[in-house]
Design an enzyme around this catalytic site. Sequence first.
Site, PDB file in Angstrom:
ATOM      1  N   LYS A  83       0.847  -1.205  -0.331  1.00  0.00           N
ATOM      2  CA  LYS A  83       0.350   0.296  -0.108  1.00  0.00           C
ATOM      3  C   LYS A  83       1.310   1.301  -0.668  1.00  0.00           C
ATOM      4  O   LYS A  83       2.140   1.618   0.663  1.00  0.00           O
ATOM      5  CB  LYS A  83      -1.238   0.123   1.281  1.00  0.00           C
ATOM      6  CG  LYS A  83      -2.302   0.759   0.790  1.00  0.00           C
ATOM      7  CD  LYS A  83      -2.904   0.103   2.427  1.00  0.00           C
ATOM      8  CE  LYS A  83      -4.336   0.882   2.667  1.00  0.00           C
ATOM      9  NZ  LYS A  83      -4.968   1.434   3.691  1.00  0.00           N
ATOM     10  N   VAL A  84       0.349   2.490  -1.295  1.00  0.00           N
ATOM     11  CA  VAL A  84       1.819   3.235  -1.072  1.00  0.00           C
ATOM     12  C   VAL A  84       0.788   4.513  -1.455  1.00  0.00           C
ATOM     13  O   VAL A  84      -0.330   4.524  -1.892  1.00  0.00           O
ATOM     14  CB  VAL A  84       1.723   2.985  -2.092  1.00  0.00           C
ATOM     15  CG1 VAL A  84       2.986   4.291  -2.648  1.00  0.00           C
ATOM     16  CG2 VAL A  84       3.406   1.706  -2.269  1.00  0.00           C
TER      17      VAL A  84
END
Length: 230
Positions: A83-84
């Site tokens: 997750k960015v």
Amino acid sequence: MRLFIDTGSVAEVEEIAQWGILSGATTNPSLLAKEDGDPGDIIRRICDLVNGPVSAEVVAKEPAGMVAEGRALRALHEQICVKVPFSAAGLAATAELTADGHPVNMTLVFSANQALLAAEAGATYISCFMGRLDDISVSSTEVVSEIVDVMRTSEATSEVLAASIRHPAHCVIAASLGCEVATVPGKVLKQMLDHPLTSKGIELFEKDWQSRPEFGEWLSGLVASHQVPA
Ligand code: G3P
């Protein structure tokens, strides 16, 4: 629309995974900070409980740090999706991670323009936060609808993931707008179970069945005659 659980609680995943409705899970730094124990253990245990992707978030600010954290998180378990957070640095990290074959969930997306950029960087999932939009009096329905539309018309392969789900109505809206996934807190998933007419109906069926005791004996006999030897 597939359902993920949005949580850092292994116990919650353990309970709800038994319903057979979960296709994955999402965590974030705030959710993990509420839990005792090692975040790596928590994330791995959640992966073992759900048959699908489990998002684990990077916290570095620069692309190189994000990529290094993403690769390390991916090594925790084969189901990890990196997750960015959305930013210019996040886009650069997403492009690099996805080019290496790592799935990325680009998070904190609040507009169709951000979604277009996330899709171009190769994000597998684009997380649009419904509750936080509503919190600032911006219609999450309008924003999510626009995001789904631009994804379809631009023929992007990214999936739209409705996040920051605060109540069951958000789930219905996300599904009707065409989101591929919604990540839902355990509390809201439990609220989705309830309807007073369901409880009342079950109670009535039980009462009527019990008014004929011979029916109970008949059903027990039927079940016993269909027992499959172990
Ligand atoms: O997946 C992101 C989500 O957990 C954010 O939810 O309720 O903190 O806005 P919320």
